[in-house]
Design a protein around this motif. Structure first.
Motif, short mmCIF file in Angstrom:
data_model
loop_
_atom_site.label_atom_id
_atom_site.label_comp_id
_atom_site.label_asym_id
_atom_site.label_seq_id
_atom_site.Cartn_x
_atom_site.Cartn_y
_atom_site.Cartn_z
N PHE A 1 -1.72 5.61 7.01
CA PHE A 1 -1.78 5.47 5.58
C PHE A 1 -0.55 6.09 4.93
CE2 PHE A 1 -2.89 7.39 1.51
CZ PHE A 1 -3.22 6.26 0.80
N CYS A 2 -0.16 7.28 5.40
CA CYS A 2 0.97 7.98 4.80
C CYS A 2 2.26 7.17 4.95
CB CYS A 2 1.15 9.35 5.44
SG CYS A 2 -0.23 10.45 5.16
N SER A 3 2.44 6.57 6.10
CA SER A 3 3.63 5.77 6.34
C SER A 3 3.68 4.58 5.40
CB SER A 3 3.64 5.30 7.79
OG SER A 3 4.70 4.41 8.00
N CYS A 4 2.57 3.89 5.27
CA CYS A 4 2.51 2.71 4.40
C CYS A 4 2.66 3.13 2.95
CB CYS A 4 1.17 2.00 4.59
SG CYS A 4 0.90 1.52 6.28
N PHE A 5 2.09 4.28 2.60
CA PHE A 5 2.13 4.76 1.23
C PHE A 5 3.56 5.02 0.80
CE2 PHE A 5 2.06 8.33 -1.74
CZ PHE A 5 1.25 7.80 -2.73
N SER A 6 4.33 5.76 1.62
CA SER A 6 5.69 6.09 1.19
C SER A 6 6.59 4.86 1.17
CB SER A 6 6.29 7.19 2.06
OG SER A 6 6.54 6.73 3.35
N SER A 7 6.39 3.92 2.09
CA SER A 7 7.23 2.72 2.04
C SER A 7 6.89 1.88 0.83
CB SER A 7 7.10 1.91 3.33
OG SER A 7 5.81 1.41 3.47
N SER B 1 -12.50 -4.41 22.33
CA SER B 1 -13.18 -3.98 21.10
C SER B 1 -12.49 -2.76 20.48
CB SER B 1 -14.66 -3.68 21.38
OG SER B 1 -14.79 -2.58 22.26
N HIS B 2 -12.03 -1.83 21.31
CA HIS B 2 -11.31 -0.68 20.76
C HIS B 2 -10.02 -1.10 20.07
CE1 HIS B 2 -14.03 1.76 23.22
NE2 HIS B 2 -13.61 2.81 22.53
N LEU B 3 -9.28 -1.99 20.69
CA LEU B 3 -8.03 -2.45 20.08
C LEU B 3 -8.28 -3.29 18.83
CD1 LEU B 3 -5.95 -3.22 23.28
CD2 LEU B 3 -5.74 -1.28 21.73
N ALA B 4 -9.40 -4.01 18.80
CA ALA B 4 -9.75 -4.76 17.59
C ALA B 4 -10.04 -3.81 16.44
CB ALA B 4 -10.95 -5.66 17.86
N TRP B 5 -10.80 -2.74 16.72
CA TRP B 5 -11.07 -1.75 15.67
C TRP B 5 -9.79 -1.04 15.24
CZ3 TRP B 5 -14.75 -1.60 12.41
CH2 TRP B 5 -15.99 -2.12 12.73
N TYR B 6 -8.92 -0.74 16.19
CA TYR B 6 -7.65 -0.13 15.85
C TYR B 6 -6.86 -1.03 14.90
CZ TYR B 6 -2.72 1.02 16.28
OH TYR B 6 -1.41 1.30 15.99
N SER B 7 -6.81 -2.32 15.21
CA SER B 7 -6.09 -3.28 14.38
C SER B 7 -6.69 -3.36 12.97
CB SER B 7 -6.11 -4.65 15.05
OG SER B 7 -5.42 -5.58 14.27
N ILE B 8 -8.01 -3.37 12.88
CA ILE B 8 -8.67 -3.41 11.57
C ILE B 8 -8.34 -2.16 10.77
CG2 ILE B 8 -10.94 -3.29 10.44
CD1 ILE B 8 -11.95 -5.13 12.74
N ILE B 9 -8.43 -1.00 11.39
CA ILE B 9 -8.16 0.26 10.68
C ILE B 9 -6.69 0.34 10.27
CG2 ILE B 9 -8.07 2.77 10.97
CD1 ILE B 9 -10.64 2.42 12.73
N ASN C 1 -4.55 -2.15 9.68
CA ASN C 1 -4.27 -3.09 8.59
C ASN C 1 -4.93 -2.67 7.29
OD1 ASN C 1 -2.52 -4.91 9.91
ND2 ASN C 1 -4.26 -5.69 11.07
N THR C 2 -6.10 -2.04 7.37
CA THR C 2 -6.74 -1.51 6.16
C THR C 2 -5.90 -0.38 5.58
OG1 THR C 2 -8.91 -2.11 7.01
CG2 THR C 2 -8.85 -0.47 5.25
N ALA C 3 -5.36 0.49 6.44
CA ALA C 3 -4.51 1.58 5.96
C ALA C 3 -3.24 1.04 5.31
CB ALA C 3 -4.16 2.51 7.11
N ILE C 4 -2.65 0.02 5.90
CA ILE C 4 -1.45 -0.59 5.33
C ILE C 4 -1.75 -1.18 3.96
CG2 ILE C 4 0.18 -2.51 5.60
CD1 ILE C 4 0.02 -1.97 8.65
N LEU C 5 -2.83 -1.93 3.86
CA LEU C 5 -3.20 -2.54 2.58
C LEU C 5 -3.52 -1.49 1.53
CD1 LEU C 5 -3.87 -5.05 0.89
CD2 LEU C 5 -6.20 -4.92 1.80
N THR C 6 -4.32 -0.49 1.90
CA THR C 6 -4.71 0.55 0.95
C THR C 6 -3.49 1.33 0.46
OG1 THR C 6 -6.83 0.76 2.08
CG2 THR C 6 -6.21 2.54 0.61
#
Length: 173
Positions: free
Chosen positions: A2-8, A122-130, A132-137
């Motif tokens: 989230f922090c990375s996406c936030f500052s960019s 399934s773990h990698l799918a959840w990682y991808s969802i989290i 991308n959600t962090a990037i969007l947020t």
């Protein structure tokens, strides 16, 4: 993440260049120059850093490289908050690209070490969802926080949060 996406997001939307301390946006020419040339600087150093990743991860381990990379990513917004000219921005882009290469490679490897082999999809799918959600947020709320707190204060906040993220990865894995 989230922090990375936030500052960019702050940099893309707020973008007072070349003097980052000013409260008004610079001319569109200087903003375009930095926007067009910073990604190649970062991409180039990610490429160079990726070639050195195996040696560094082998020597220190994926967990430690992930923790150092996350805390090291704090350098980018902290120093960017106080940069005065375009050349400092380019220099920070080179450093940020190298650190991004380290954290990106180490985090994926560290995750794969911890995920059970029979349940990786399934773990990698959840990682991808989290992720991308962090990037969007981060992209959606970054401009509002930068407007409320000011660009410099928001960058300092992100730097502090990145240090805390690195320390938490180092301590709790």
């Amino acid at each position: 993440m989230f922090c990375s996406c936030f500052s960019s997001s702050i940099l893309r939307i707020s973008c007072p260049r070349p003097s980052i301390r000013s409260t008004t946006c610079a001319s569109s020419t200087s903003t375009t120059t930095i926007s067009a040339s910073a990604p190649p600087c970062i991409t180039f150093t990610v490429l160079i850093g990726s070639t050195q990743f195996r040696r560094i991860a082998h020597r220190y381990g994926n967990k430690l490289v992930t923790a150092w990379g996350a805390a090291g990513m704090a350098i980018y917004p902290l120093l960017l908050a106080f940069s005065e000219n375009t050349w400092q921005f380019y220099g920070l882009s080179f450093i940020g690209g190298f650190l991004f290469a380290m954290i990106n490679g180490a985090y994926i490897n560290y995750m794969l070490e911890k995920i059970p082999p029979n349940d990786r999809p399934s773990h990698l799918a959840w990682y991808s969802i989290i992720l991308n959600t962090a990037i969007l947020t981060g992209s959606l709320i970054a401009p509002a926080i930068a407007d409320m707190a000011g660009l410099v204060n928001a960058l300092i906040l992100i730097g502090i949060l990145r240090i805390l993220a690195g320390l938490s990865v180092h301590k709790w894995g």
